[in-house]
Write a protein that holds these residues in place. Structure first.
Motif: not given
Length: 224
Positions: A155-164, A166-172, A195-199, A201-207
């Motif tokens: 949920r924290e990653v989703v909140k941050a992605a929405l705050r920015h 973002a259309a996609a992200l890379i985890l590291a 799975d959480a970010l797909k809800l 509509d944000i893509r995870v390109l890589d980890h």
């Protein structure tokens, strides 16, 4: 013999100006940073001694403050200067990196994340937030400490992605142990976040798993 007494072509500073920084050895580059040596040692001699004591240039540059300032020939002023140089390097790399599609140069993405994470003594989980053209919006460390399924909150990653926005992200995240081998926990975290970010509509390109010895892509391993 003092460096000023050396032939001009062998002095680190003159050699850099004439042939470029890439032509210098680690000791010569470090000598330019140090500027002066200590009693009985030129700056180059001191640099060679430091590299021998620390084992490598990377180990010296990532040394903690206590050890660094206690080393003969270094000290607090040199530590402050070094941190400023390293931060300028990170910002310079960041500015150039943000101008491009991250998928156009995967190695640049690895280098950028390694610059920020490889030398950390603690595990850090971070996100590289991207726009709809896969350009960097922001790099943000999200969690610190032992990274496992219980420590990373989707949920924290989703909140941050929405705050920015973002259309996609890379985890590291980094492995301070030095091995960039993905664990089962790494794979589990990845699947939960995908799975959480797909809800929303944000893509995870890589980890990417970052370590001093290298970087491993879960996408390239087929683990996404």
């Amino acid at each position: 013999m003092a460096i000023s007494d050396w032939p001009a072509s062998e002095r680190p500073r003159e050699k850099l100006l004439d042939r470029g920084a890439a032509a210098l050895s680690d000791a010569e580059l470090l000598a330019i940073f140090l500027r002066t040596g200590v009693a009985g040692q030129s700056a180059v001699d001191l640099s060679r001694q430091l590299l021998s004591d620390y084992g490598s240039l990377a180990a010296l540059l990532s040394a903690d403050r206590r050890r660094f300032v206690a080393t003969h020939g270094l000290g607090t002023a040199k530590f402050a200067q070094l941190q400023a140089v390293l931060e300028m390097a990170r910002r310079h790399a960041g500015e150039r990196f943000r101008e491009r599609d991250v998928l156009s140069d995967p190695q640049a993405t690895r280098d950028y994340l390694a610059l920020h994470m490889a030398d950390s003594e603690h595990e850090v989980f971070a996100c590289l937030f991207l726009d709809n053209r896969n350009r960097v919006i922001a790099f943000e460390p999200m969690f610190r400490g032992t990274i496992d399924a219980a420590a990373v909150y989707p949920r924290e990653v989703v909140k941050a992605a929405l705050r920015h926005n973002a259309a996609a992200l890379i985890l590291a995240h980094n492995h301070p142990s030095g091995l960039a081998e993905p664990s089962q926990a790494d794979r589990d975290i990845t699947h939960r976040l995908v799975d959480a970010l797909k809800l929303v509509d944000i893509r995870v390109l890589d980890h990417l798993v970052i370590a001093k010895q290298g970087t491993t892509s879960l996408a390239e391993r087929g683990l996404m």
